[in-house]
Design an enzyme around this catalytic site. Structure first.
Site, PDB file in Angstrom:
ATOM      1  N   SER A  77       0.839  -1.196   0.000  1.00  0.00           N
ATOM      2  CA  SER A  77       0.000   0.000   0.000  1.00  0.00           C
ATOM      3  C   SER A  77       0.873   1.244   0.000  1.00  0.00           C
ATOM      4  CB  SER A  77      -0.851  -0.026   1.268  1.00  0.00           C
ATOM      5  OG  SER A  77      -1.427   1.235   1.478  1.00  0.00           O
ATOM      6  N   TYR A  90      -2.025  -1.216  10.931  1.00  0.00           N
ATOM      7  CA  TYR A  90      -2.265  -1.759   9.591  1.00  0.00           C
ATOM      8  C   TYR A  90      -1.093  -1.415   8.669  1.00  0.00           C
ATOM      9  CZ  TYR A  90      -3.794  -1.854   4.767  1.00  0.00           C
ATOM     10  OH  TYR A  90      -3.836  -2.069   3.402  1.00  0.00           O
ATOM     11  N   LYS A 104       1.992  -3.809   6.815  1.00  0.00           N
ATOM     12  CA  LYS A 104       2.360  -3.866   5.386  1.00  0.00           C
ATOM     13  C   LYS A 104       3.863  -3.649   5.215  1.00  0.00           C
ATOM     14  CE  LYS A 104      -1.564  -4.720   3.502  1.00  0.00           C
ATOM     15  NZ  LYS A 104      -1.791  -5.978   2.782  1.00  0.00           N
TER      16      LYS A 104
HETATM   17  P1  NAD Z   1     -10.949  -7.158   1.184  1.00  0.00           P
HETATM   18  O1  NAD Z   1     -11.168  -7.172   2.660  1.00  0.00           O
HETATM   19  O2  NAD Z   1     -12.129  -6.998   0.300  1.00  0.00           O
HETATM   20  O3  NAD Z   1     -10.162  -8.476   0.748  1.00  0.00           O
HETATM   21  C1  NAD Z   1      -9.312  -9.185   1.609  1.00  0.00           C
HETATM   22  C2  NAD Z   1      -9.772 -10.631   1.578  1.00  0.00           C
HETATM   23  O4  NAD Z   1      -8.906 -11.417   2.414  1.00  0.00           O
HETATM   24  C3  NAD Z   1     -11.191 -10.802   2.131  1.00  0.00           C
HETATM   25  O5  NAD Z   1     -11.933 -11.576   1.202  1.00  0.00           O
HETATM   26  C4  NAD Z   1     -11.003 -11.533   3.445  1.00  0.00           C
HETATM   27  O6  NAD Z   1     -12.087 -12.377   3.739  1.00  0.00           O
HETATM   28  C5  NAD Z   1      -9.715 -12.297   3.194  1.00  0.00           C
HETATM   29  N1  NAD Z   1      -8.926 -12.622   4.377  1.00  0.00           N
HETATM   30  C6  NAD Z   1      -8.570 -11.787   5.405  1.00  0.00           C
HETATM   31  N2  NAD Z   1      -7.803 -12.449   6.289  1.00  0.00           N
HETATM   32  C7  NAD Z   1      -7.658 -13.722   5.811  1.00  0.00           C
HETATM   33  C8  NAD Z   1      -6.976 -14.867   6.285  1.00  0.00           C
HETATM   34  N3  NAD Z   1      -6.284 -14.835   7.426  1.00  0.00           N
HETATM   35  N4  NAD Z   1      -7.035 -15.992   5.539  1.00  0.00           N
HETATM   36  C9  NAD Z   1      -7.745 -16.032   4.384  1.00  0.00           C
HETATM   37  N5  NAD Z   1      -8.419 -14.972   3.897  1.00  0.00           N
HETATM   38  C10 NAD Z   1      -8.366 -13.840   4.598  1.00  0.00           C
HETATM   39  O7  NAD Z   1      -9.866  -6.026   0.884  1.00  0.00           O
HETATM   40  P2  NAD Z   1      -9.311  -5.466  -0.493  1.00  0.00           P
HETATM   41  O8  NAD Z   1      -9.644  -4.026  -0.545  1.00  0.00           O
HETATM   42  O9  NAD Z   1      -9.696  -6.346  -1.609  1.00  0.00           O
HETATM   43  O10 NAD Z   1      -7.762  -5.565  -0.199  1.00  0.00           O
HETATM   44  C11 NAD Z   1      -6.965  -6.643  -0.660  1.00  0.00           C
HETATM   45  C12 NAD Z   1      -5.537  -6.420  -0.192  1.00  0.00           C
HETATM   46  O11 NAD Z   1      -5.078  -5.170  -0.694  1.00  0.00           O
HETATM   47  C13 NAD Z   1      -5.381  -6.357   1.320  1.00  0.00           C
HETATM   48  O12 NAD Z   1      -4.172  -7.009   1.671  1.00  0.00           O
HETATM   49  C14 NAD Z   1      -5.291  -4.868   1.596  1.00  0.00           C
HETATM   50  O13 NAD Z   1      -4.560  -4.594   2.750  1.00  0.00           O
HETATM   51  C15 NAD Z   1      -4.555  -4.380   0.350  1.00  0.00           C
HETATM   52  N6  NAD Z   1      -4.800  -2.957   0.072  1.00  0.00           N
HETATM   53  C16 NAD Z   1      -6.093  -2.508  -0.051  1.00  0.00           C
HETATM   54  C17 NAD Z   1      -6.318  -1.153  -0.276  1.00  0.00           C
HETATM   55  C18 NAD Z   1      -7.727  -0.606  -0.363  1.00  0.00           C
HETATM   56  O14 NAD Z   1      -7.908   0.598  -0.176  1.00  0.00           O
HETATM   57  N7  NAD Z   1      -8.748  -1.420  -0.660  1.00  0.00           N
HETATM   58  C19 NAD Z   1      -5.234  -0.277  -0.413  1.00  0.00           C
HETATM   59  C20 NAD Z   1      -3.943  -0.775  -0.319  1.00  0.00           C
HETATM   60  C21 NAD Z   1      -3.742  -2.129  -0.072  1.00  0.00           C
END
Ligand code: NAD
Ligand code: UDP
Length: 342
Positions: free
Chosen positions: A124, A149, A153
């Site tokens: 991120s 958080y 990362k």
């Molecule tokens: P999201 O919550 O929709 O997706 C994350 C998925 O991981 C979910 O389906 C959740 O059920 C699953 N999950 C969580 N912990 C788990 C575990 N221990 N075992 C198996 N599954 C697990 O979030 P997103 O927005 O799709 O984000 C995806 C990734 O991108 C994350 O790592 C997040 O930190 C990163 N990210 C997101 C953003 C944003 O703004 N959306 C920005 C930067 C980075």
């Protein structure tokens, strides 16, 4: 290729699974559904006419990972699984470090044991902290993330760097996302946060549909063109396609690579509200509120390295993001909760 996608039922994960299936990859999804619904993958199947194998389970479950790697000839892992709510991470830091950091370590241990060394990791822009200059290039030093958080990362990035330095078989992409927004143009998949949304676009969408009364704009006294925070919003379909480009690149060039995935353009909160109102034809009532702790004034990317090295760049603009976000929200007012999962 055969790709394991952790967190593949989630927002960015489901859009990436869709692109992987359309590019004829074989996909296995591992997700514990802690923040998602398996319906997202049924919708992906509806759109692509192809199916990912869905396994409900946790990345911290080493025995399960070992079974997955022995049952499937996995060529690479795209690792989205993790918790992402900044405020919750402040309340429950151990839960965040356990899920995100321990989960990633367990995943890497299982990968190494199975001889799988290609990994695309969801990092991120938060790892840059509060940089002095904009736009942010990958050469900008990582800063001090302001919450557990963000620190999780950065810790994972550092662990992956150590891993790549210790063993040249690893080939890793650290993808630093800016602000993902929008939804697939079909209106069938999109962001469906459990509980009250933390992020701007899902909050605006839920105000526009009438689920929430009004948006709080966190601060109008930042040194920006209208006083509200500036971010680099990137369409989730562009972002998903960036993962395919990164996968190709780590197959070609082993080692560890860092790429910003952003558009290079920043918009203020007030500009986002106006763009959403225009795309949806709905008013978005808002009130100015105090700054949110840990927020920075502005953050936008220099996306040049990804363009040069991956041949990828974001092609969709703000209007596409807002139109697609609204189509998803208006067709699924309660997100995936509208329909019971089979
Ligand atoms: P999201 O919550 O929709 O997706 C994350 C998925 O991981 C979910 O389906 C959740 O059920 C699953 N999950 C969580 N912990 C788990 C575990 N221990 N075992 C198996 N599954 C697990 O979030 P997103 O927005 O799709 O984000 C995806 C990734 O991108 C994350 O790592 C997040 O930190 C990163 N990210 C997101 C953003 C944003 O703004 N959306 C920005 C930067 C980075
Ligand atoms: N924001 C806001 N009200 C909200 C949510 C977000 O004013 O209800 C602002 C926030 O202060 C920031 C921008 O919108 O300037 C993007 O915030 P978001 O949480 O979506 O992403 P972040 O950049 O914090 O990861």
């Amino acid at each position: 290729m055969h790709i394991l996608v952790t967190g593949g039922a989630g927002y960015i994960g489901s859009h990436t699974v869709l692109e992987l299936l359309q590019a004829k990859h074989e996909v296995v999804v591992l997700d514990n559904l802690s923040n998602s619904s398996a319906l997202s993958l049924e919708r992906v199947e509806q759109i692509t006419d192809r199916q990912a194998l869905f396994l409900e389970g946790d990345i911290r479950d080493r025995a399960l990972l070992d079974r997955i790697f022995s049952a499937h000839e996995i060529d690479a892992v795209v690792h989205f699984a993790g918790l992402k709510a900044v405020g919750e991470s402040v309340q429950q830091p151990l839960m965040y470090y356990d899920n995100n950091v321990s989960g990633s370590i367990t995943l890497c241990q299982a990968m190494a044991a199975a001889g799988v060394f290609r990994l695309v990791f969801s990092s991120s822009a938060t790892v840059y902290g509060d940089p002095d200059t904009m736009p942010i290039a990958e050469t900008c030093p990582t800063g001090q993330p302001t919450n557990p958080y963000g620190r999780s990362k950065l810790m994972i990035e550092n662990i992956l760097r150590d891993l790549a330095a210790a063993d040249p078989r690893w080939s890793i992409a650290l993808l630093r996302y800016f602000n993902p927004a929008g939804a697939h143009p079909s209106g069938l998949i999109g962001e469906s946060p459990h509980g009250q949304p933390n992020n701007l676009i899902p909050y605006i969408s839920q105000v526009a549909i009438g689920r929430l009364q009004q948006l709080s704009v966190y601060g109008d006294d930042y040194p920006t063109r209208d006083g509200t925070g500036v971010r680099d919003y990137i369409h989730v379909v562009d972002l998903a396609q960036g993962h395919l480009a990164a996968l190709d690149a780590i197959v070609r060039v082993p080692g560890i690579h860092t790429w910003n995935l952003g558009t290079g353009t920043g918009y203020t909160v007030l500009e986002m509200i106006a763009a959403f109102e225009q795309a949806s034809g709905r008013p978005v009532p808002y009130a100015i509120a105090p700054r949110r702790a840990g927020d920075i004034a502005e953050c936008w990317s220099d996306p040049g390295k990804a363009h040069r090295e991956l041949g990828w760049r974001a092609v969709l603009g703000l209007h596409d993001m807002m139109t697609d976000a609204w189509r998803w929200q208006s067709q699924n007012p309660q997100g995936y909760e509208d329909e019971p999962a089979n």
